[in-house]
Design a protein around this motif. Structure first.
Motif, PDB file in Angstrom:
ATOM      1  N   VAL A   1      -2.335 -41.655  79.812  1.00  0.00           N
ATOM      2  CA  VAL A   1      -1.913 -42.456  80.972  1.00  0.00           C
ATOM      3  C   VAL A   1      -1.177 -43.728  80.567  1.00  0.00           C
ATOM      4  N   CYS A   2      -1.131 -44.048  79.272  1.00  0.00           N
ATOM      5  CA  CYS A   2      -0.540 -45.318  78.835  1.00  0.00           C
ATOM      6  C   CYS A   2       0.607 -45.069  77.842  1.00  0.00           C
ATOM      7  N   PRO A   3       1.845 -45.124  78.322  1.00  0.00           N
ATOM      8  CA  PRO A   3       2.986 -44.834  77.446  1.00  0.00           C
ATOM      9  C   PRO A   3       3.069 -45.769  76.236  1.00  0.00           C
ATOM     10  N   SER A   4       2.667 -47.035  76.402  1.00  0.00           N
ATOM     11  CA  SER A   4       2.757 -47.980  75.278  1.00  0.00           C
ATOM     12  C   SER A   4       1.796 -47.599  74.161  1.00  0.00           C
ATOM     13  N   CYS A   5       0.546 -47.324  74.537  1.00  0.00           N
ATOM     14  CA  CYS A   5      -0.430 -46.964  73.505  1.00  0.00           C
ATOM     15  C   CYS A   5      -0.068 -45.623  72.866  1.00  0.00           C
ATOM     16  N   LEU A   6       0.511 -44.711  73.656  1.00  0.00           N
ATOM     17  CA  LEU A   6       0.942 -43.434  73.081  1.00  0.00           C
ATOM     18  C   LEU A   6       2.055 -43.662  72.051  1.00  0.00           C
TER      19      LEU A   6
ATOM     20  N   GLN B   1      -7.627 -39.670  76.567  1.00  0.00           N
ATOM     21  CA  GLN B   1      -7.326 -39.832  77.995  1.00  0.00           C
ATOM     22  C   GLN B   1      -6.419 -41.050  78.213  1.00  0.00           C
ATOM     23  N   HIS B   2      -6.733 -42.148  77.510  1.00  0.00           N
ATOM     24  CA  HIS B   2      -5.911 -43.359  77.660  1.00  0.00           C
ATOM     25  C   HIS B   2      -4.478 -43.092  77.199  1.00  0.00           C
ATOM     26  N   LEU B   3      -4.349 -42.380  76.091  1.00  0.00           N
ATOM     27  CA  LEU B   3      -2.992 -42.105  75.577  1.00  0.00           C
ATOM     28  C   LEU B   3      -2.180 -41.293  76.587  1.00  0.00           C
TER      29      LEU B   3
HETATM   30 ZN    ZN Z   1      -2.729 -48.690  76.544  1.00  0.00          ZN
END
Ligand code: ZN
Lengths: 214, 76
Positions: free
Chosen positions: B58-63, B54-56
């Motif tokens: 919503v978070c382009p950096s972590c993806l 889920q975080h990946l």
């Molecule tokens: Zn992140």
């Protein structure tokens, strides 16, 4: 007598931890960690045209130091080498993003994090309108302008503009976790605001479906 | 700043998967290795790790970092 050992000798997680904890900075296991990080970072950064061999050396060195300083937080949920690589990649990308972004500020982007009032320009959206793509965008723009706090707005717009989160956090004089929370609260507010403006979850899904078809 | 249509579309995609409870980037960093290994194994992904996915989303950096990690461990 010392025997030749492959630098890629397989180690269990426990061996990695025990050896890294007991070794000096030029020990064999620290060297193996460094080699592991260098080869992984080389593969990870392959698509990046602006990464030189000297950069890879720097990233590897910084990543090694970071991993060694965080050994206590390893919980054994994965292979040690995968965990260390994730840290190395965070180190490398944080530096790369800062470098690419340069010294542009929120102000340079035309984002005012201290503005007490929403930017001028009345944007209205028709409540209950069908989820036409431009209507949804219009409603979203209006919500960004009027339904967020100035700091939430800056967090959302800064991220959309591609400002690295470390830079954005510093600009907002906060830390990474607080910035994430700011952004998360903003997204929850925007979603509620879109609902209030007449865009249901299914309108949004329809939009996404259309968008994915081009 | 007036966001572009591409930026607004990216935001809509994030809003569609925004959850009341989300992990922050630091927490994701601590567990992303386990998530990657779980997705490579044929076992079902544990519920805690589902929050990483889920975080990946919503978070382009972590993806971006997750994709880099995937490349890094390719030939391990
Ligand atoms: Zn992140």
């Amino acid at each position: 007598m010392r025997t030749m050992r492959s630098p890629q000798r397989e180690r269990t997680n426990e061996q990695w931890l025990a050896e890294l904890r007991s070794e000096s900075a030029d020990g064999e296991t620290v060297e193996a960690l460094r080699e592991h990080l260098r080869s992984g970072l080389t593969r990870a950064l392959r698509p990046q045209a602006d990464v030189s061999d000297a950069d890879l050396d720097d990233f590897t060195q910084d990543a090694t130091v970071r991993v060694l300083s965080q050994l206590a937080s390893f919980r054994g949920e994965s292979r040690f080498t995968t965990w260390a690589m994730a840290i190395g990649i965070r180190v490398a990308y944080t530096t790369l993003r800062r470098r690419r972004w340069g010294d542009r500020s929120l102000e340079d982007l035309g984002i005012d994090a201290d503005a007490s009032a929403a930017p001028a320009g009345a944007r209205s959206a028709r409540p209950g309108a069908a989820a036409d793509r431009s209507d949804l965008f219009q409603a979203l723009r209006a919500s960004i302008d009027s339904d967020l706090t100035p700091r939430q707005r800056a967090a959302v717009l800064g991220e959309l503009a591609g400002m690295p989160s470390a830079v954005l956090a510093a600009q907002l004089q906060t830390n990474a976790n607080a910035l994430y929370k700011l952004n998360h609260d903003a997204r929850l507010r925007l979603r509620d605001a879109l609902h209030r403006r007449g865009f249901s979850e299914s309108d949004v899904r329809t939009f996404l479906l259309e968008a994915s078809r081009g | 700043m007036d966001p572009s249509r591409e930026q607004l579309a990216a935001l809509v995609r994030q809003l569609a998967v925004t959850a009341p409870e989300e992990l922050d980037c630091e927490t994701v960093l601590r567990h992303v290795a386990a998530y990657l290994e779980a997705t490579h194994a044929d076992a079902p992904v544990a519920p805690e790790l589902a929050m990483i996915r889920q975080h990946l989303d919503v978070c382009p950096s972590c993806l971006e970092e997750f994709e880099a990690l995937t490349r890094a461990v390719e030939s391990d």
